[in-house]
Design a protein around this motif. Sequence first.
Motif, short mmCIF file in Angstrom:
data_model
loop_
_atom_site.label_atom_id
_atom_site.label_comp_id
_atom_site.label_asym_id
_atom_site.label_seq_id
_atom_site.Cartn_x
_atom_site.Cartn_y
_atom_site.Cartn_z
N GLY A 107 -17.63 -18.66 2.35
CA GLY A 107 -17.34 -19.83 3.18
C GLY A 107 -16.33 -20.79 2.59
N ALA A 108 -15.60 -20.37 1.56
CA ALA A 108 -14.64 -21.26 0.89
C ALA A 108 -13.52 -21.70 1.83
N PHE A 109 -13.26 -20.94 2.89
CA PHE A 109 -12.18 -21.28 3.82
C PHE A 109 -12.64 -22.21 4.95
N ASP A 110 -13.95 -22.34 5.12
CA ASP A 110 -14.48 -23.05 6.27
C ASP A 110 -14.44 -24.56 6.08
N GLY A 111 -14.06 -25.29 7.16
CA GLY A 111 -14.06 -26.73 7.13
C GLY A 111 -12.92 -27.31 7.93
N MET A 112 -13.12 -28.50 8.52
CA MET A 112 -12.08 -29.19 9.28
C MET A 112 -11.49 -28.30 10.36
N SER A 113 -12.36 -27.57 11.06
CA SER A 113 -11.97 -26.70 12.17
C SER A 113 -11.06 -25.55 11.75
N HIS A 114 -11.04 -25.23 10.46
CA HIS A 114 -10.26 -24.11 9.96
C HIS A 114 -11.19 -23.06 9.35
N THR A 115 -10.67 -21.87 9.22
CA THR A 115 -11.35 -20.82 8.47
C THR A 115 -10.28 -19.89 7.92
N GLY A 116 -10.69 -18.79 7.32
CA GLY A 116 -9.71 -17.88 6.74
C GLY A 116 -10.39 -16.70 6.07
N THR A 117 -9.60 -15.94 5.37
CA THR A 117 -10.13 -14.79 4.65
C THR A 117 -9.28 -14.51 3.42
N PHE A 118 -9.89 -13.87 2.44
CA PHE A 118 -9.21 -13.51 1.20
C PHE A 118 -8.95 -12.01 1.24
N MET A 119 -7.67 -11.64 1.27
CA MET A 119 -7.28 -10.25 1.43
C MET A 119 -6.94 -9.62 0.08
N THR A 120 -7.54 -8.47 -0.18
CA THR A 120 -7.28 -7.73 -1.42
C THR A 120 -6.71 -6.36 -1.08
N VAL A 121 -5.62 -5.99 -1.74
CA VAL A 121 -5.01 -4.67 -1.59
C VAL A 121 -5.13 -3.94 -2.92
N LYS A 122 -5.81 -2.80 -2.90
CA LYS A 122 -6.06 -2.03 -4.12
C LYS A 122 -5.22 -0.75 -4.13
N ASN A 123 -4.69 -0.41 -5.29
CA ASN A 123 -3.94 0.83 -5.47
C ASN A 123 -4.87 1.90 -6.02
N LYS A 124 -5.28 2.82 -5.18
CA LYS A 124 -6.17 3.90 -5.59
C LYS A 124 -5.40 5.11 -6.10
N GLY A 125 -4.07 5.07 -5.99
CA GLY A 125 -3.25 6.21 -6.35
C GLY A 125 -3.06 6.38 -7.85
N GLY A 126 -2.28 7.38 -8.21
CA GLY A 126 -2.09 7.71 -9.61
C GLY A 126 -0.84 7.14 -10.23
N LYS A 127 -0.13 6.26 -9.52
CA LYS A 127 1.09 5.69 -10.08
C LYS A 127 1.34 4.31 -9.49
N ALA A 128 2.15 3.53 -10.18
CA ALA A 128 2.53 2.21 -9.68
C ALA A 128 3.44 2.37 -8.46
N CYS A 129 3.43 1.36 -7.61
CA CYS A 129 4.27 1.39 -6.41
C CYS A 129 4.61 -0.04 -6.00
N LEU A 130 5.44 -0.20 -4.99
CA LEU A 130 5.90 -1.51 -4.55
C LEU A 130 5.25 -1.94 -3.24
N LEU A 131 5.00 -3.25 -3.14
CA LEU A 131 4.50 -3.86 -1.91
C LEU A 131 5.33 -5.08 -1.59
N PRO A 132 5.48 -5.44 -0.31
CA PRO A 132 6.15 -6.69 0.03
C PRO A 132 5.29 -7.87 -0.40
#
Length: 241
Positions: A107-132
């Motif tokens: 509930g850290a995003f909740d308050g003052m008629s706002h809300t939100g979410t915390f997005m996590t992107v995990k790399n499950k692959g075997g090498k580094a790669c690029l993301l925007p």
Amino acid sequence: MTTFLCQPAARDILKKMGSDSRFFLQDDKPDSQVFVSPSLLSGRGQYRKAQHSIEWVPFAWTCHLDPQTGKVRRFDVMPFPTEKGKTAESHYCAASDLQLVLDSQNGAFDGMSHTGTFMTVKNKGGKACLLPAYPSVQFQTDDGKSVPVKRQAADGDTPAEDMLQSGIDLVLPQKSELHSALRWVSGDVYGGPHDCYTVTSLVVALGGNWLSYPLRSTFCSPEQGRVVVEQSPLSSQASVP
């Protein structure tokens, strides 16, 4: 400033990758160093191989900083493959190697008629790669329609669309993750005519790949207007900024 803050961390990591004492956190092309936010720098560089003093290896890098102290939290490196036929697109993360997770942060995003979410992107692959740095996000209703959204950078001044158009990319090492905070108006706060939508999923574009995750929330905007979504860049910060 980039060299002063990030070079010590870069030196240790590049040495493990086979570099001697010579390396540069830039190249001869425009925008080889990019200030994304006070906690995030990205760019391209090159290091000299310890065993081959005339051979230089190009690489992409991302420097994660503590904005309060300026200390490096994490320095990520991805050498660019030099094989013939490799293209820029080959450096981007494949959808099959990525995992998307959303978290309300108790509930850290909740308050003052706002809300939100915390997005996590995990790399499950075997090498580094690029993301925007600012992946494109869409919010869809139960019938598959996308809610009209206007994204805004977390500083409130820079439209996220402008950052996307600049082509800022971040390195995501194997078995690592990056995070972004998303916020929007969820309450019926508009005095005049307005629109509210019930969203059931988040769809994220990551280097040409699309990932979706269930998300149930209300989005509100002025009538025939777009819902303003505040978006922070992907970073190593693992809690709500």
